[in-house]
Design an enzyme around this catalytic site. Structure first.
Site, short mmCIF file in Angstrom:
data_model
loop_
_atom_site.label_atom_id
_atom_site.label_comp_id
_atom_site.label_asym_id
_atom_site.label_seq_id
_atom_site.Cartn_x
_atom_site.Cartn_y
_atom_site.Cartn_z
N GLU A 1 -16.42 -23.88 -19.02
CA GLU A 1 -16.11 -25.31 -19.05
C GLU A 1 -15.64 -25.82 -17.70
O GLU A 1 -15.85 -26.98 -17.36
CB GLU A 1 -15.05 -25.58 -20.12
CG GLU A 1 -14.83 -27.04 -20.42
CD GLU A 1 -14.00 -27.25 -21.68
OE1 GLU A 1 -13.14 -28.13 -21.66
OE2 GLU A 1 -14.22 -26.52 -22.67
N TYR B 1 -3.72 -19.97 -23.86
CA TYR B 1 -4.39 -21.28 -23.95
C TYR B 1 -3.43 -22.33 -24.49
O TYR B 1 -2.89 -22.19 -25.59
CB TYR B 1 -5.60 -21.15 -24.88
CG TYR B 1 -6.45 -22.38 -24.97
CD1 TYR B 1 -7.26 -22.78 -23.91
CD2 TYR B 1 -6.49 -23.14 -26.14
CE1 TYR B 1 -8.06 -23.90 -24.00
CE2 TYR B 1 -7.28 -24.27 -26.24
CZ TYR B 1 -8.06 -24.64 -25.17
OH TYR B 1 -8.85 -25.76 -25.26
#
Length: 843
Positions: free
Chosen positions: A7, A335
């Site tokens: 990403e 995360y």
């Protein structure tokens, strides 16, 4: 050859490092039969309406609703180079398969699927699902990759969310904007399924505060004395009555006085006090218990943002930025964009290693030693696989942070996360909780108010911490301890003093980032529909990853403003909420219904086609309702002012303000044109020409500090600052006459507001800048980067130039754009950078 798509570029670098890929190419890494490239966030997006039909370009009620038969994709502007790399690699005949390594979640799946679709790729897809960017986590996830088809239901849910947001947001925004134009409004009224209910929360809170009428009440406080072990003791207590059934279920704020302790009139309070004063009562209740206080849950993103806002004043957006840096740049936390506050059983074995790594930092060492002194067996408040979705709670990764590698704000957020883990693994806190209730018979002959019966009861509550436990490592805040005497039930207590005290009901506080995030997280839990309540319990309004951006969007669109830590609605925001005739667009109900069905699609319990068909019908009904609604009142703000041009520094629109011409970025951009330069007014026409051509035509009647008139053109230099330009002044304008001298005056001391003229072209060189700027620990006393003559001083909310009375408007706020506090070291670096830029431009 296998292609891996991430990403972000930083994630591609991490994967390349962990897989020992050393070769760097233009837009990707290569080695060991692997190529690793990246998107730049949402590289691909849904097409504009005009792509489908030309008539859909215009904003008109006649063209609504806009519902494409099939959605098309397009590239986001400004990323052509990276798209060409991805497109070539996806279609390369040497590429055997592709790995989706975008963020593990619904939006990461969407980013990859859109890129894959627009490229027209037919390659087999594997999915890399990773929650931490340490080498060990990436290598472990690499060995456990699964076929991409297993995530097709998640991709369907992602597409449904994207397309439904497009349909509802675009049609509602156009309909409301067209409706507003019929009443003279010129602004775009943006509507969205998450944005609008969030705005409604702020508007409703502001309305509650502004329409709140305080109601007086009285509390009755008494002091009692008794004998314990033949020694006198004393304590205070408050009168109370038995609460009604409605009062038992009513939720009160922590700062509110319970209804059972309130008396409505001063006369009644005085009557109760007189009836109890001097009387001997009986200790009817002497309850002493030991209570445990469990450790708090681990952080998800929303709870971390709330804590950082309360503790340090960080905005939700700023906390997210810091957490992302700790995750991507420093690899110190897992995360961060997670909605889980638990971990799974397979993560328990890694906890000792994380605790031992934190023990290397002296600040955590004593707590870590206590934890590892016995086996780590976290309970259900830490380990609960059923409550973990795409990602577990935010945890330290086990890497030891470098003291020099983190900024102050990064250290603060990491400290919150580290302490929360250590607290979750620590012992419970223990308290001795005491409740004393004294029953006082009223004086003979003294009548009690209506509804008050004998005996008159007074209650005292005390709490003493006997074992700090987790509170030692992660204190929740200041806690007030009160120790009550060890009187026994049935013992006599004398009423020494009784005094009524007046109080007033208070409105709720204005929303802050912390309270609004909490409201968004828990929105919809009071809905009547049980299925919607279940859906909202785990999602609320938005997701942890999007809530901060929703707040920023409301600020950017001028629906709300930030005043310190407070968030307040503007006239524009209130007008929008008042004008929307569809309650679903303003409440959490629609989002709850969506999230329940999107979760079902992701679990393969519902079909994508059924959901989208329902959305299309809802859009038709919504547009019809808006077409028949009354238009909102027109509200004009700064963004409605005419645009004079584009800022040469930040490319935002430049508009006329009361004293200056500035861009929409505000104080965070250094660009400014003063309305008066060298005692001559600068017109809108001149500013337009400056912004368009970088230079104005020659202007007359500037006045030097000695009072002499002169002529000159104005120009913008590379730093976006206004300078005099004498090379384009006609020769006949520089001659001196006896009546009106217009030639340039002799060199004088520079004005703090603008560069001063020189005696005829060419101008002398600018004042030299020293090659080595002095080292400073504070910006106070440094040269002003704007006027170059003033010195910086400290104000109430910002550092600024001491020549502000002469027109220099340089300001460096104490808080940055995200709401975080800017340190003096950061401020010094910003000023030095600006000074060095000016130096480079003068060479």
């Amino acid at each position: 050859m296998r292609l891996v798509i991430t990403e972000k570029p930083s994630v591609a670098r991490d994967i390349a490092r962990s897989l020992n890929i050393r070769g760097r190419r233009d837009g990707y890494f290569e080695g060991n039969d692997l190529r690793i490239s990246w998107c730049i966030g949402h590289l691909v997006e849904l097409q504009d309406p005009a792509h489908y039909r030309p008539e859909w370009k215009s904003w008109s009620m006649k063209t609504l609703p806009i519902i494409p038969d099939q959605f098309a994709l397009r590239l986001r502007q400004g990323i052509d180079d990276q798209w060409k790399v991805l497109h070539r690699l996806l279609l390369d005949k040497n590429t055997a398969d592709v790995v989706n390594a975008c963020d593990a979640g619904r939006e990461g799946e969407l980013i990859f699927r859109y890129v894959y679709q627009l490229a027209g790729s037919q390659l087999p897809v594997m999915r890399l699902w990773v929650s931490s960017l340490t080498d060990q986590a990436i290598q472990a996830a690499w060995k456990q990759m699964r076929p991409g088809t297993r995530y097709d239901p998640l991709a369907d849910a992602a597409r449904c969310r994207s397309e439904a947001d497009w349909l509802v947001g675009l049609n509602a925004t156009r309909a409301m904007t067209c409706l507003a134009r019929t009443a003279g409004g010129t602004q775009v009224l943006s509507v969205g399924r998450v944005q609008t209910p969030t705005l409604a929360m702020i508007v409703n809170r502001d309305h509650t505060i502004e329409t709140f009428v305080p109601e007086p009440f009285w509390q009755i406080k008494a002091t009692f004395t008794a004998m314990v072990h033949e020694k006198p003791v004393q304590w205070s207590a408050k009168w109370f009555r038995k609460p009604t059934p409605a009062e038992r279920v009513q939720k009160l704020r922590p700062d509110e006085v319970p209804h059972a302790e309130r008396v409505k009139t001063e006369a009644d309070a005085q009557a109760i006090a007189q009836a109890a004063l001097g009387q001997d009562g009986t200790v009817g209740t002497a309850d002493r218990k030991q209570r445990r206080e469990r450790p708090p849950l681990l952080y998800d993103l929303t709870s971390l943002q709330r804590r950082a806002n309360r503790r340090y004043g960080f905005s939700a957006q700023r906390t997210l930025q810091i957490a992302q840096a700790l995750y991507e740049k420093h690899k110190l936390i897992s995360y961060p964009r997670t909605d889980a506050r638990y971990i799974t059983p397979d993560q328990v074995p890694m906890l000792p290693g994380v605790v031992n790594s934190l023990a290397k930092l002296p600040v955590y060492q004593p707590y870590c030693q206590a934890i590892v002194s016995k086996p780590i067996r976290p309970g259900k408040r830490v380990v609960n696989a059923a409550e973990v979705g795409d990602h577990h709670a935010i945890l330290p990764t086990g890497r030891v942070p470098s003291a020099r590698g983190l900024s102050r704000e990064e250290k603060q957020v990491f400290d919150l996360i580290a302490r929360r883990l250590l607290a979750a693994l620590s012992d419970d806190a223990l308290f001795d909780v005491t409740t004393l209730i004294v029953d006082v018979p009223p004086k003979a002959g003294v009548a009690l108010p209506d509804g008050i019966t004998a005996p008159i009861r007074f209650r005292a509550r005390g709490r003493i911490c006997t074992q700090e436990g987790w509170r030692a490592v992660d204190p929740p805040g200041k806690s007030r301890e009160l120790e009550l005497p060890a009187v026994q039930q049935g013992q006599t207590a004398h009423t020494k003093t009784v005094k009524p005290e007046k109080g007033e009901t208070r409105p709720p506080a204005r929303h802050s980032d912390a309270s609004l995030l909490r409201a968004m997280e828990t929105a919809g839990r009071d809905l009547d529909d049980a299925e919607l309540k279940r859906a909202m319990r785990s999602s609320g309004l938005g997701t942890p990853a999007t809530r901060a951006q929703i707040i920023q969007t409301l600020l950017k669109r001028e629906y709300i403003t930030r005043n310190g830590r407070e968030l307040r609605s503007t006239d524009r925001g209130r007008g929008l909420i008042a004008a929307i005739p569809i309650d679903q667009l303003k409440s959490a109900e629609m989002t709850g219904a969506w999230e329940a069905r999107l979760a079902a699609i992701a679990d393969n319990r519902e079909q994508r086609g059924d959901f989208m068909e329902n959305i299309r019908r809802s859009v038709h009904e919504m547009v019809q309702a808006l077409q028949q609604a009354d238009p909102p009142a027109a509200v004009h703000t700064d963004s409605d002012l005419p645009v004079l041009g584009t800022c040469p520094l930040c490319t935002r629109p430049v508009r006329e303000r009361p004293n200056v011409y500035t861009c929409d970025t505000g104080r965070d951009c250094d660009f400014v044109i003063f309305k008066s330069i060298a005692r001559r007014k600068i017109s809108v026409t001149t500013v337009k020409q400056l912004l368009k051509d970088g230079r104005s035509k020659p202007l007359k009647r500037f006045k030097s500090r000695s009072g002499k008139l002169f002529s000159a053109a104005l120009r913008l230099n590379d730093a976006g600052k206004v300078e005099f330009d004498f090379n384009h002044t006609p020769q006949n304008e520089t001659r001196t006459s006896n009546k009106h001298p217009t030639s340039a005056p002799k060199a004088t001391k520079p004005s703090p507001t603008t560069p001063q003229p020189t005696p005829g072209p060419p101008p002398p060189p600018q004042r030299p800048v020293s090659k080595r700027l002095p080292k400073a620990s504070t910006p106070v006393g440094m040269s002003c980067p704007r006027c170059r003559t003033g010195r910086l001083i400290r104000g109430r909310t910002a550092w600024g130039c001491n020549r502000w009375r002469e027109g220099c408007r340089y300001v460096l706020p104490f808080n940055d754009q995200g709401g975080g506090q800017r340190s003096e070291a950061d401020a010094v670096a910003i000023v030095e950078r600006a000074l060095h830029q000016d130096k480079a431009q003068t060479r």
